[in-house]
Design a protein around this motif. Structure first.
Motif, PDB file in Angstrom:
ATOM      1  N   GLU A   1       0.493  11.877  -9.929  1.00  0.00           N
ATOM      2  CA  GLU A   1      -0.270  13.119  -9.744  1.00  0.00           C
ATOM      3  C   GLU A   1       0.608  14.345  -9.930  1.00  0.00           C
ATOM      4  OE1 GLU A   1      -2.125  12.720  -5.907  1.00  0.00           O
ATOM      5  OE2 GLU A   1      -3.254  10.987  -6.649  1.00  0.00           O
ATOM      6  N   SER A   2       1.855  14.229  -9.458  1.00  0.00           N
ATOM      7  CA  SER A   2       2.743  15.390  -9.525  1.00  0.00           C
ATOM      8  C   SER A   2       3.438  15.494 -10.891  1.00  0.00           C
ATOM      9  CB  SER A   2       3.785  15.326  -8.413  1.00  0.00           C
ATOM     10  OG  SER A   2       4.594  14.175  -8.615  1.00  0.00           O
ATOM     11  N   GLY A   3       3.120  14.556 -11.803  1.00  0.00           N
ATOM     12  CA  GLY A   3       3.701  14.595 -13.143  1.00  0.00           C
ATOM     13  C   GLY A   3       5.148  14.142 -13.205  1.00  0.00           C
ATOM     14  N   LYS A   4       5.682  13.585 -12.106  1.00  0.00           N
ATOM     15  CA  LYS A   4       7.092  13.181 -12.074  1.00  0.00           C
ATOM     16  C   LYS A   4       7.295  11.737 -12.542  1.00  0.00           C
ATOM     17  CE  LYS A   4       8.243  17.113 -10.357  1.00  0.00           C
ATOM     18  NZ  LYS A   4       8.958  18.093 -11.178  1.00  0.00           N
ATOM     19  N   PHE A   5       6.186  11.039 -12.700  1.00  0.00           N
ATOM     20  CA  PHE A   5       6.292   9.617 -13.046  1.00  0.00           C
ATOM     21  C   PHE A   5       7.050   9.402 -14.350  1.00  0.00           C
ATOM     22  CE2 PHE A   5       5.169   5.277 -12.551  1.00  0.00           C
ATOM     23  CZ  PHE A   5       4.914   4.772 -13.807  1.00  0.00           C
ATOM     24  N   GLU A   6       6.742  10.270 -15.314  1.00  0.00           N
ATOM     25  CA  GLU A   6       7.349  10.107 -16.640  1.00  0.00           C
ATOM     26  C   GLU A   6       8.858  10.350 -16.605  1.00  0.00           C
ATOM     27  OE1 GLU A   6       5.992   8.706 -19.249  1.00  0.00           O
ATOM     28  OE2 GLU A   6       4.188   8.458 -18.022  1.00  0.00           O
ATOM     29  N   GLU A   7       9.302  11.061 -15.567  1.00  0.00           N
ATOM     30  CA  GLU A   7      10.733  11.351 -15.468  1.00  0.00           C
ATOM     31  C   GLU A   7      11.547  10.182 -14.883  1.00  0.00           C
ATOM     32  OE1 GLU A   7       9.726  15.982 -14.423  1.00  0.00           O
ATOM     33  OE2 GLU A   7      11.465  15.078 -13.425  1.00  0.00           O
ATOM     34  N   LEU A   8      10.831   9.180 -14.384  1.00  0.00           N
ATOM     35  CA  LEU A   8      11.547   8.040 -13.770  1.00  0.00           C
ATOM     36  C   LEU A   8      12.347   7.272 -14.825  1.00  0.00           C
ATOM     37  CD1 LEU A   8       8.777   6.404 -11.499  1.00  0.00           C
ATOM     38  CD2 LEU A   8      10.718   7.783 -10.715  1.00  0.00           C
ATOM     39  N   PRO A   9      13.496   6.708 -14.429  1.00  0.00           N
ATOM     40  CA  PRO A   9      14.228   5.841 -15.345  1.00  0.00           C
ATOM     41  C   PRO A   9      13.335   4.672 -15.778  1.00  0.00           C
ATOM     42  CG  PRO A   9      15.441   6.133 -13.287  1.00  0.00           C
ATOM     43  CD  PRO A   9      14.115   6.798 -13.110  1.00  0.00           C
ATOM     44  N   PRO A  10      13.505   4.148 -17.007  1.00  0.00           N
ATOM     45  CA  PRO A  10      12.605   3.114 -17.531  1.00  0.00           C
ATOM     46  C   PRO A  10      12.479   1.890 -16.628  1.00  0.00           C
ATOM     47  CG  PRO A  10      14.435   3.575 -19.060  1.00  0.00           C
ATOM     48  CD  PRO A  10      14.559   4.540 -17.956  1.00  0.00           C
ATOM     49  N   GLU A  11      13.572   1.444 -15.984  1.00  0.00           N
ATOM     50  CA  GLU A  11      13.464   0.215 -15.158  1.00  0.00           C
ATOM     51  C   GLU A  11      12.589   0.455 -13.932  1.00  0.00           C
ATOM     52  OE1 GLU A  11      16.205   1.986 -15.434  1.00  0.00           O
ATOM     53  OE2 GLU A  11      17.225   2.171 -13.501  1.00  0.00           O
ATOM     54  N   LEU A  12      12.581   1.682 -13.398  1.00  0.00           N
ATOM     55  CA  LEU A  12      11.714   1.996 -12.251  1.00  0.00           C
ATOM     56  C   LEU A  12      10.263   2.138 -12.719  1.00  0.00           C
ATOM     57  CD1 LEU A  12      13.752   4.527 -10.063  1.00  0.00           C
ATOM     58  CD2 LEU A  12      13.720   2.031  -9.977  1.00  0.00           C
ATOM     59  N   LYS A  13      10.102   2.744 -13.865  1.00  0.00           N
ATOM     60  CA  LYS A  13       8.760   2.929 -14.411  1.00  0.00           C
ATOM     61  C   LYS A  13       8.090   1.567 -14.633  1.00  0.00           C
ATOM     62  CE  LYS A  13       8.976   6.479 -17.432  1.00  0.00           C
ATOM     63  NZ  LYS A  13       8.930   7.038 -18.806  1.00  0.00           N
TER      64      LYS A  13
ATOM     65  N   ALA B   1       0.832  -1.204   0.000  1.00  0.00           N
ATOM     66  CA  ALA B   1       0.000   0.000   0.000  1.00  0.00           C
ATOM     67  C   ALA B   1       0.868   1.256   0.000  1.00  0.00           C
ATOM     68  CB  ALA B   1      -0.921  -0.011   1.219  1.00  0.00           C
ATOM     69  N   ALA B   2       1.958   1.238   0.763  1.00  0.00           N
ATOM     70  CA  ALA B   2       2.849   2.398   0.827  1.00  0.00           C
ATOM     71  C   ALA B   2       3.518   2.632  -0.528  1.00  0.00           C
ATOM     72  CB  ALA B   2       3.900   2.172   1.919  1.00  0.00           C
ATOM     73  N   GLN B   3       3.895   1.539  -1.194  1.00  0.00           N
ATOM     74  CA  GLN B   3       4.530   1.658  -2.526  1.00  0.00           C
ATOM     75  C   GLN B   3       3.539   2.252  -3.518  1.00  0.00           C
ATOM     76  OE1 GLN B   3       5.403  -2.466  -2.944  1.00  0.00           O
ATOM     77  NE2 GLN B   3       6.968  -2.401  -1.316  1.00  0.00           N
ATOM     78  N   ILE B   4       2.295   1.752  -3.474  1.00  0.00           N
ATOM     79  CA  ILE B   4       1.276   2.231  -4.418  1.00  0.00           C
ATOM     80  C   ILE B   4       0.983   3.717  -4.185  1.00  0.00           C
ATOM     81  CG2 ILE B   4      -1.185   2.009  -5.003  1.00  0.00           C
ATOM     82  CD1 ILE B   4      -0.670  -1.104  -4.633  1.00  0.00           C
ATOM     83  N   ASN B   5       0.928   4.089  -2.901  1.00  0.00           N
ATOM     84  CA  ASN B   5       0.731   5.512  -2.562  1.00  0.00           C
ATOM     85  C   ASN B   5       1.801   6.381  -3.196  1.00  0.00           C
ATOM     86  OD1 ASN B   5      -1.539   5.930  -1.124  1.00  0.00           O
ATOM     87  ND2 ASN B   5      -0.599   5.508   0.885  1.00  0.00           N
ATOM     88  N   ALA B   6       3.045   5.916  -3.062  1.00  0.00           N
ATOM     89  CA  ALA B   6       4.192   6.679  -3.588  1.00  0.00           C
ATOM     90  C   ALA B   6       4.098   6.797  -5.106  1.00  0.00           C
ATOM     91  CB  ALA B   6       5.490   5.984  -3.171  1.00  0.00           C
ATOM     92  N   ILE B   7       3.745   5.697  -5.765  1.00  0.00           N
ATOM     93  CA  ILE B   7       3.649   5.695  -7.231  1.00  0.00           C
ATOM     94  C   ILE B   7       2.546   6.651  -7.688  1.00  0.00           C
ATOM     95  CG2 ILE B   7       3.165   4.265  -9.265  1.00  0.00           C
ATOM     96  CD1 ILE B   7       4.346   1.870  -7.496  1.00  0.00           C
ATOM     97  N   GLU B   8       1.401   6.603  -6.994  1.00  0.00           N
ATOM     98  CA  GLU B   8       0.279   7.481  -7.364  1.00  0.00           C
ATOM     99  C   GLU B   8       0.644   8.948  -7.157  1.00  0.00           C
ATOM    100  OE1 GLU B   8      -3.503   4.442  -6.811  1.00  0.00           O
ATOM    101  OE2 GLU B   8      -2.951   5.766  -5.128  1.00  0.00           O
ATOM    102  N   LYS B   9       1.423   9.188  -6.098  1.00  0.00           N
ATOM    103  CA  LYS B   9       1.853  10.551  -5.805  1.00  0.00           C
ATOM    104  C   LYS B   9       2.727  11.085  -6.960  1.00  0.00           C
ATOM    105  CE  LYS B   9       4.120  12.838  -1.974  1.00  0.00           C
ATOM    106  NZ  LYS B   9       4.938  12.504  -0.815  1.00  0.00           N
ATOM    107  N   LEU B  10       3.621  10.200  -7.426  1.00  0.00           N
ATOM    108  CA  LEU B  10       4.494  10.588  -8.547  1.00  0.00           C
ATOM    109  C   LEU B  10       3.674  10.872  -9.793  1.00  0.00           C
ATOM    110  CD1 LEU B  10       7.437   8.068  -8.088  1.00  0.00           C
ATOM    111  CD2 LEU B  10       7.577  10.561  -7.877  1.00  0.00           C
TER     112      LEU B  10
END
Ligand SMILES: [Zn+2]
Length: 296
Positions: free
Chosen positions: A240-252, A229-238
């Motif tokens: 929402e803040s538009g930072k998800f796309e900036e993650l390196p491909p292996e993390l994405k 649940a904590a991991q999912i929260n963090a991913i959703e936060k990223l």
């Protein structure tokens, strides 16, 4: 048959070795029976073996032949019908019959050997024990307050203090701890019932240990869920803040996999990546994701 009746049956089969004990047992069953006075000496019971024991007690103390009546519902009443005989029995046990309250006479339980026999008589007259599979509970139901108080005092030497309460005007004296209940069964001579109780206690103990293990496993599952649940929260936060796309491909890739599979164990997540990695590799990447999310 209830556990109570099993115990009573076992107690009824015991033969007293000494005269003093036989007298103490007879006193216990008579004194705590339904009635014990010059107007009435009687017991009412569901069990024939208790009725026979009561008769035996009366015959031990007097020459009288008690009367037995069985009701339609099967309840057995044994009583002494002649007043002279009742007074004889009372005299034999140290009473005149004219007492205002029939206090317990310790002289009838004089020797140390007699306490168990007396207790046996009392239990047959007014004792109840719950099946140890359900709970630990042994009680004596006593009609008169003074009798119940006198009876409780006897337990002082026994290093047991029973609890007292009342139910519909009946005074209850009861024990809830297995240690004292075992002791009482032992003192009364109910050795088979004693063993049943001890075995049940061992069984319960083992079962509790197994339950604890199962609860512990459940706790581990909860812990895994909380982490996901904590991991999912963090991913959703990223996201929402538009930072998800900036993650390196292996993390994405891992983040997406986790979002789609909240219940998946870390090793499974690792195995399902385009380039499979170990459990600790997954752990490391998830930590990275959470660290990044913590900044936003
Ligand atoms: Zn004795």
């Amino acid at each position: 048959m209830s556990f109570s009746s099993d115990v009573k049956k076992e107690l009824c089969a015991i033969e007293c070795e000494n005269d003093c004990c036989q007298r103490a047992e007879a006193y216990g069953i008579l004194y705590f029976g339904r009635s014990f006075s010059k107007d009435e000496i009687s017991i009412m019971t569901d069990y024939d073996f208790v009725a026979q024991k009561y008769k035996k007690a009366i015959k031990y103390l007097s020459q009288c032949e008690p009367e037995e009546i069985v009701s339609k519902s099967g309840k057995i009443t044994v009583s002494v019908n002649s007043k002279d005989e009742r007074i004889d029995i009372l005299n034999e046990l140290g009473y005149s019959g004219n007492e205002h309250t029939m206090r317990l006479l310790i002289t009838n339980i004089e020797d140390e050997c007699c306490f168990g026999a007396f207790l046996r008589g009392v239990f047959l007259a007014c004792g109840i024990i719950t099946d140890p599979k359900k709970e630990y509970h042994l009680e004596f139901d006593i009609a008169f307050k003074s009798k119940s108080r006198d009876f409780v005092e006897l337990f002082e030497d026994f290093e047991a203090s029973p609890k007292m309460s009342d139910r519909n005007g009946i005074n209850l004296i009861y024990f809830k701890d297995s240690y004292h209940i075992e002791n009482i069964l032992g003192v009364m001579g109910a050795h088979n019932s004693f063993l049943t109780l001890v075995n049940e206690k061992i069984f319960k103990d083992v079962r509790n240990k197994v339950n604890r293990k199962v609860n512990c496993d459940n706790a581990n599952i909860k812990k895994t869920c909380a982490a996901a649940a904590a991991q999912i929260n963090a991913i959703e936060k990223l996201m929402e803040s538009g930072k998800f796309e900036e993650l390196p491909p292996e993390l994405k890739e891992l983040a997406k996999l986790r979002l789609d599979n909240p219940e998946m164990a870390l090793s499974e997540l690792g195995a399902n990546l385009s380039t499979p990695i170990s459990r600790s590799g997954v752990n490391h990447r998830l930590k990275k994701i959470m660290d990044i999310a913590a900044k936003y």
